[in-house]
Design an enzyme around this catalytic site. Structure first.
Site, mmCIF file in Angstrom:
data_model
loop_
_atom_site.group_PDB
_atom_site.id
_atom_site.type_symbol
_atom_site.label_atom_id
_atom_site.label_comp_id
_atom_site.label_asym_id
_atom_site.label_seq_id
_atom_site.Cartn_x
_atom_site.Cartn_y
_atom_site.Cartn_z
ATOM 1 N N GLY A 61 -5.317 -4.006 4.982
ATOM 2 C CA GLY A 61 -4.439 -5.012 4.406
ATOM 3 C C GLY A 61 -5.010 -6.411 4.430
ATOM 4 O O GLY A 61 -4.949 -7.142 3.442
ATOM 5 N N ARG A 62 -5.587 -6.811 5.564
ATOM 6 C CA ARG A 62 -6.103 -8.185 5.670
ATOM 7 C C ARG A 62 -7.445 -8.366 4.956
ATOM 8 O O ARG A 62 -7.986 -9.463 4.934
ATOM 9 C CB ARG A 62 -6.198 -8.597 7.136
ATOM 10 C CG ARG A 62 -6.939 -7.628 8.053
ATOM 11 C CD ARG A 62 -6.633 -7.970 9.510
ATOM 12 N NE ARG A 62 -7.224 -7.064 10.473
ATOM 13 C CZ ARG A 62 -6.670 -5.916 10.869
ATOM 14 N NH1 ARG A 62 -5.518 -5.522 10.335
ATOM 15 N NH2 ARG A 62 -7.251 -5.149 11.769
ATOM 16 N N LYS A 114 0.836 -1.204 0.000
ATOM 17 C CA LYS A 114 0.000 0.000 0.000
ATOM 18 C C LYS A 114 0.869 1.252 0.000
ATOM 19 O O LYS A 114 0.673 2.166 -0.790
ATOM 20 C CB LYS A 114 -0.935 -0.003 1.208
ATOM 21 C CG LYS A 114 -1.813 1.239 1.293
ATOM 22 C CD LYS A 114 -2.659 1.281 2.557
ATOM 23 C CE LYS A 114 -3.812 0.338 2.502
ATOM 24 N NZ LYS A 114 -4.766 0.545 3.612
ATOM 25 N N GLU A 131 10.212 -5.218 4.424
ATOM 26 C CA GLU A 131 10.416 -6.552 3.860
ATOM 27 C C GLU A 131 10.111 -6.562 2.363
ATOM 28 O O GLU A 131 10.877 -7.118 1.556
ATOM 29 C CB GLU A 131 9.515 -7.577 4.569
ATOM 30 C CG GLU A 131 9.744 -7.701 6.056
ATOM 31 C CD GLU A 131 8.807 -6.833 6.876
ATOM 32 O OE1 GLU A 131 8.486 -7.220 8.007
ATOM 33 O OE2 GLU A 131 8.394 -5.756 6.376
ATOM 34 N N LYS A 170 8.504 -2.923 14.284
ATOM 35 C CA LYS A 170 9.084 -2.323 13.082
ATOM 36 C C LYS A 170 9.978 -1.135 13.437
ATOM 37 O O LYS A 170 11.078 -0.969 12.891
ATOM 38 C CB LYS A 170 7.982 -1.867 12.135
ATOM 39 C CG LYS A 170 7.157 -2.982 11.500
ATOM 40 C CD LYS A 170 6.124 -2.379 10.565
ATOM 41 C CE LYS A 170 5.273 -3.428 9.896
ATOM 42 N NZ LYS A 170 4.279 -2.824 8.975
ATOM 43 N N GLU A 220 -4.957 -10.299 14.300
ATOM 44 C CA GLU A 220 -4.578 -8.899 14.094
ATOM 45 C C GLU A 220 -5.775 -7.983 14.339
ATOM 46 O O GLU A 220 -5.617 -6.840 14.769
ATOM 47 C CB GLU A 220 -4.044 -8.703 12.672
ATOM 48 C CG GLU A 220 -3.260 -7.406 12.494
ATOM 49 C CD GLU A 220 -2.477 -7.370 11.189
ATOM 50 O OE1 GLU A 220 -1.270 -7.672 11.208
ATOM 51 O OE2 GLU A 220 -3.088 -7.055 10.151
#
Length: 492
Positions: free
Chosen positions: A240-241, A180, A186, A470, A326
């Site tokens: 995202g999910r 996104k 990563e 992160k 999550e």
């Protein structure tokens, strides 16, 4: 706002639980169905009274109102001030022009690449929702796959991309860079490695034919070297999910064709309409969600086992881990208050019958109550009826064994072979492992997670707990080793 545990509906359920007979004495007949998907929830420690009380709790928590707010585009993701509109991505009408345009472009490019045959391999580079969803769907529908072959790279461990690229030809490989923000560490590390690998054989002018970006960050995409016309955007209201329904699903289109992708969307949309319109006591996601609350909060069940008796669905447990853990792995309500009750459970699982030879021992005879979801496919999707019949028999038998157990007498007086039974499970049956039914199944669990988040008062659509690690990783990379362990690991 009244604390959840102080609500009369909550207290009533707590008292009611103590009056229930053992599960195997209930003799329930509880099923729901929707367009080729059937939920049998007979093997649960519930009565009609239990279900009535659970529905009362859902209404007290304004479940229907929150559901309507989500479908209406209200900013129910309050911490990020965003709407939650992944359901709009799969609607058959009423889409925004930008969504329609992206879908049309996905259709055109997937048809072109599949027809030309110049691309033999597609490598999707992403992580989290940019990997788990499309990877799971491509694996689930592999029996429909034609060409090109689709590979997925997610781990920043260099072994992942190195092994993936080892036998590929740069001249016939297409890369999808799925991020996104186009800044995910990563993903961008792997993307630059792929770019370097590609340029060892090809030139910069070849990049437009071999790199596509699935992103919202136009400037970063162009800086990477991918032209704007090769960018497939999606909106910030796509979490995202929940993103496999968006341009993140381009790998699915390339793997099985746009028509099958559209069927996947249609199946999810059908479940959306069921969730939106069915009465709560006849609503599959609502019932699944409330049963989850029942066991998590009133039976102290810390885990849920997801058991798909279909090798095609072997990535489904990993996908659901992110979807559930999550979303609802939180200890603060949407209003910022600490909870005094359990929230999201641990989700784990494996495709049957592999799991039977791994962790089922704990589920059957361990000291923890672990509710199970068995997922069965009626019609063989690999053409081998003998294998499939044995597979289904195992799934059905395991659910029966969990509920009924085995007495000391039945075990020949061997205490090691006594099964207590009374262990709950749901059985979800799909008529076939088609794109439409897979879409229904995914949406069923999306909405189940939503239901539980509403009962627990959570914002199920952010993930602040993902961010701290992160930040600390970037600090270590920037500042170097600062502790003895850091030095031992990082300094060679």
């Amino acid at each position: 706002m009244t604390s959840l545990t102080q609500r009369p509906e909550w207290k009533s359920l707590k008292s009611h639980k103590e009056t229930l007979p053992p599960l195997k004495e209930l003799n329930n007949r509880l099923t729901l169905s929707n367009q080729g998907v059937m939920l049998d929830y007979s093997k649960n420690s519930v009565t009609e009274e239990t279900l009535t009380k659970l529905i009362a709790l859902a209404k007290a928590c304004d479940l229907e109102d929150w559901r309507d707010k989500m479908f209406s585009g209200d900013k129910i993701n309050n911490t990020e001030e965003r709407a939650v509109l992944h359901t709009a991505l799969r609607a058959s009408h009423g889409l925004t022009p930008s969504v329609d345009d992206t879908l049309a472009r996905m259709k055109d490019i997937s048809a072109k690449i599949r027809a030309e045959g110049k691309i033999t391999d597609v490598v999707n580079i992403g992580i989290g929702g940019s990997d788990l969803g499309p990877h799971m769907v491509c694996e689930s529908l592999k029996h429909l796959e034609n060409t090109p072959r689709v590979h997925f790279v997610s781990n920043v461990d260099g072994a992942h991309i190195t092994q993936t690229l080892k036998y590929l030809d740069p001249k016939t490989t297409l890369f999808l860079i799925a991020s996104k923000t186009f800044t995910t560490q990563e993903t961008m590390t792997n993307a630059h490695t792929a770019r370097t690998w590609f340029l060892n054989t090809c030139s910069e002018k070849d990049i437009p034919e071999h790199f596509l970006a699935l992103s919202t960050n136009k400037d970063a995409v162009i800086t990477f070297g991918i032209p704007e016309e090769n960018m497939f955007p999606f909106k910030d209201w796509v979490g995202g999910r929940y993103s496999l329904w968006s341009s993140i699903g381009l790998s699915i289109c390339l793997s099985v064709g746009f028509d099958n992708f559209r069927s996947l969307l249609d199946g999810a949309s059908a479940m959306d309409q069921h969730f939106k319109t069915a009465p709560l006591d006849q609503n599959m996601p609502v019932i699944l969600g409330l049963l989850g609350v029942w066991y998590r909060n009133f039976w102290a069940a810390e885990s849920v086992a997801l058991l798909p008796y279909a090798q095609g669905l072997h990535r489904f447990p990993a996908f659901l881990q992110q979807m559930d853990m999550e979303s609802n792995g939180k200890s603060v309500t949407r209003d910022g208050q600490s909870v005094n009750y359990a929230t999201g459970p641990i989700i784990f699982g494996e495709a049957g019958t592999n799991g039977q030879h791994a962790f089922y021992q704990l589920i059957h005879q361990g000291t923890s109550l672990i509710p199970c979801d068995f997922i069965l496919i009626k019609k063989p999707y690999n053409g081998n009826a003998d294998h499939h019949k044995k597979l289904l028999a195992n799934g059905l038998a395991q659910a029966d064994a969990l509920m009924n157990g085995q007495t000391l007498e039945e075990a020949g007086s061997d205490p090691h072979r006594v099964f207590e039974g009374n262990r709950p499970s749901n059985t979800i049956v799909l008529d076939e492992l088609s794109p439409f039914h897979l879409g229904q199944l995914i949406a069923l669990y999306e909405h189940k997670v939503f239901v539980q988040g509403i009962i627990w008062g959570l914002n199920s659509f952010d993930q602040p707990g993902v961010e701290l690690g992160k930040i600390l990783a970037n600090n270590i990379l920037k500042n170097g080793a600062t502790t003895p362990l850091h030095r031992y690991v990082l300094e060679n």
